[in-house]
Design an enzyme around this catalytic site. Structure first.
Site, short mmCIF file in Angstrom:
data_model
loop_
_atom_site.label_atom_id
_atom_site.label_comp_id
_atom_site.label_asym_id
_atom_site.label_seq_id
_atom_site.Cartn_x
_atom_site.Cartn_y
_atom_site.Cartn_z
N ASP A 181 0.86 -1.19 0.00
CA ASP A 181 0.00 0.00 0.00
C ASP A 181 0.88 1.22 0.00
O ASP A 181 2.00 1.19 0.54
CB ASP A 181 -0.89 0.04 1.25
CG ASP A 181 -0.12 0.52 2.47
OD1 ASP A 181 0.67 -0.27 3.02
OD2 ASP A 181 -0.26 1.70 2.83
N CYS B 21 -7.09 7.46 -19.48
CA CYS B 21 -6.32 7.25 -20.71
C CYS B 21 -7.22 6.94 -21.90
O CYS B 21 -6.87 7.25 -23.04
CB CYS B 21 -5.31 6.12 -20.50
SG CYS B 21 -3.98 6.59 -19.37
N HIS C 228 -5.84 7.18 -12.95
CA HIS C 228 -4.76 6.58 -13.74
C HIS C 228 -3.67 6.00 -12.85
O HIS C 228 -3.22 4.87 -13.05
CB HIS C 228 -4.14 7.57 -14.72
CG HIS C 228 -2.89 7.03 -15.31
ND1 HIS C 228 -2.90 6.05 -16.30
CD2 HIS C 228 -1.58 7.20 -14.98
CE1 HIS C 228 -1.66 5.69 -16.57
NE2 HIS C 228 -0.84 6.37 -15.78
#
Lengths: 374, 374
Positions: A269, A312, A338
């Site tokens: 993480d 994207c 993204h």
């Protein structure tokens, strides 16, 4: 002590490294490892909706015991039906114990064997938090995986101080196990020990005796050089059981993850993807790009033409550059989508490579030690 | 001059008012009226993705010529394939001409018959904008509907000044028509005239002679009392042709829209839903709620249980209150999604009521004049 719902199955191992592809089962679904987990400290991943997180390929997401205790309080979250319902995420959730945050964010008043007394940075009230408190709060929050309350020493620190913190972390872990009330939550232990490999070894060996459903390496990425993280991970991971998930806390750069996966770690993480987004930066195929840069002003190509994410597939670099220069908050959402997708895809690609026994050949460039890192 | 793709069809009229339900056809799809249109000034609706806008029921969205000329420039948008592709919205788009913004946001240096010379508030450069410039920019941006470049007098203003601005707006409109180059864009004229109903009448009658594909009432909601907006709309709307869409610019409260629909208006836009969201406020069944309020802290019901939006279907008032108090930007996204959905649903419900000839009975409470307004 692992119940069947928290079983870890290994699907494939790399023939040249300790890397493996596995599946960790939780009451809210499986987590296919190796896997990057987005961070949702305050019961939300910054600027990203749960629906967008799902589309980004997220499986397990994190939330934080310390922050949620201060606001809105675990009682409210429990009254809402638990963290999953409160934050609108029906997949697996992991809560960090708050140990790291108590030591890094609070003005600590006293550390005692019973726990820590500190002032809330939010409203100044005095709060006591010990192992039993952290577990009680996490039992209320209701995540699938909960973490032991640990003492995380800073870097650098005296060996004596690190040793004392490591010993206390072990004593606190045993109290966490005793305090833990819910069989539908897996309690992971955390290996501390700072940069001292012998302390790490001792801590890992002690933890493994307790037969927990999962193990974490904590206290890294606290300011030490990347080479030291690699050494700690390489020395510690082989000491953890093969049939349990292994989580490297707070780590999420391409290189750190690839190296740790090579050493046998499964879960990661990091706040990097959302934090970079709020600074107008994107992670693109292993690099960090500053989308504010003038060179993107008229660049009408997608951020990454190989990326399947909404950002994207829909927008150009020029559009993102425009939003950033116009101070439009939507830029942070689109870049976060993204960046999260990118780090999840990176770990998904590693998983696939391991399953095809091509990890070392395909990820060679990330397996060489380096200090310049994205 | 209206080409078939911009035809307006009336499906039903109210038997007691001028209200009607119709459909306006654009190259990027139909707009079913009456309809609230979300505002995306800088080629994005603040904090909301195009996918979320679609889910909120948006049909036509707005963008602004003035702002997009200053940044990123119409040449870039044209190079990107036009505004639809640039901002990722494949539904109908309307661009405002920039007239209102030039007069309200810029330090005006000179107003002449040729146009306006002003300094960019962004970088201080001197910009000339006249009717031909605005239309050239809008032809480059490529919205489905473009607006005439008008002179929007402030409120209050001398009658002589308003009369001069109204006359100039008409002369500029004729130059806009001459400058307009694209048959796939509908040019709407704007009725000015301030609070003077005779000037409004004269302007409307002149505009109608030009047989444009659509008409707008501009220069309202600039600081005058709501009763005056109602009077202007009630006096002006009947002068506009029945077979063309009618757009009331900058108006988007429940009451203003209901009153204007009763007078025969079709299209509305307002920044209210996203602006309120950024202040932590929600529009709920005709009221404004401040979600920061302590009374929502432990309120585990949806914002509006009758609302189908993502926010209401997924989260509680307590969660939204938590996000706002935690300064999490996601709060703005979730409240914007709801607020936009709410105003679109309001106009959708009015459309349905008109089709069922129940507008007056169902929307009675909004048709009484009032100054206290949500």
């Amino acid at each position: 002590m692992a119940t069947p719902q928290f079983s870890f199955e290994c699907q494939a191992s790399c023939s040249h490294t300790q890397a493996r592809a596995g599946t960790f089962h939780t009451p809210h679904g499986p987590v296919h490892t190796p896997r990057f987990m987005p961070v949702g400290t305050l019961a939300n991943v910054k600027t990203v909706t749960p629906a967008q997180l799902h589309d980004a390929g997220a499986q397990m997401v994190l939330a934080n015991t310390y922050h949620l205790h201060l606001q809105p309080g675990e009682d409210l979250v429990a009254a809402a039906g638990g963290l999953h319902r409160f934050m609108g995420w029906d997949g697996p959730i992991l809560t960090d114990s708050g140990g790291f945050q108590v030591f890094s964010l609070s003005k600590i008043r006293t550390i005692a064997e019973s726990g820590v007394t500190f002032r809330s940075p939010r409203d100044g009230r005095v709060i006591n938090m010990g192992p039993e408190d952290s577990i009680r709060i996490q039992n209320h929050l209701g995540a699938d995986v909960i973490m032991a309350f640990d003492e995380c020493p800073p870097y650098p620190a005296d060996r004596e101080a690190v040793e004392a913190a490591t010993d206390r972390t072990y004593r606190w872990l045993k109290r966490c196990i005793d305090a833990h009330q819910r069989s539908d939550q897996a309690l992971f232990g955390i290996v501390q020990g700072g940069v001292h490999l012998d302390l790490r070894r001792q801590a890992a060996e002690q933890l493994v005796q307790l037969d927990l459903p999962g193990y974490a390496i904590g206290g890294v990425s606290v300011g030490e050089p990347p080479e030291l993280i690699e050494k700690i991970v390489q020395a510690t991971t082989p000491l953890l059981p093969l049939d349990k998930p292994r989580y490297l806390m707070g780590v999420g750069t391409y290189r750190e993850m690839a190296q740790a996966i090579a050493a046998g770690m499964d879960l990661f993480d990091c706040v990097i993807p959302t934090r970079l987004a709020r600074h107008g930066a994107a992670l693109v195929q292993g690099e960090r790009w500053n989308l504010k840069n003038q060179k993107f002003r008229r660049d009408l190509t997608p951020l990454d033409e190989t990326c399947p994410c909404y950002t994207c597939q829909t927008f150009t670099r020029a559009y993102l550059c425009h939003l950033i220069h116009a101070h439009e908050l939507l830029a942070y959402t689109l870049l976060s989508i993204h960046n999260i997708t990118e780090l999840i895809r990176f770990t998904q690609a590693i998983r696939k490579a391991i399953l095809q026994n091509q990890f070392v050949t395909q990820f060679e460039k990330w397996l060489e030690p380096s200090t310049t890192d994205a």
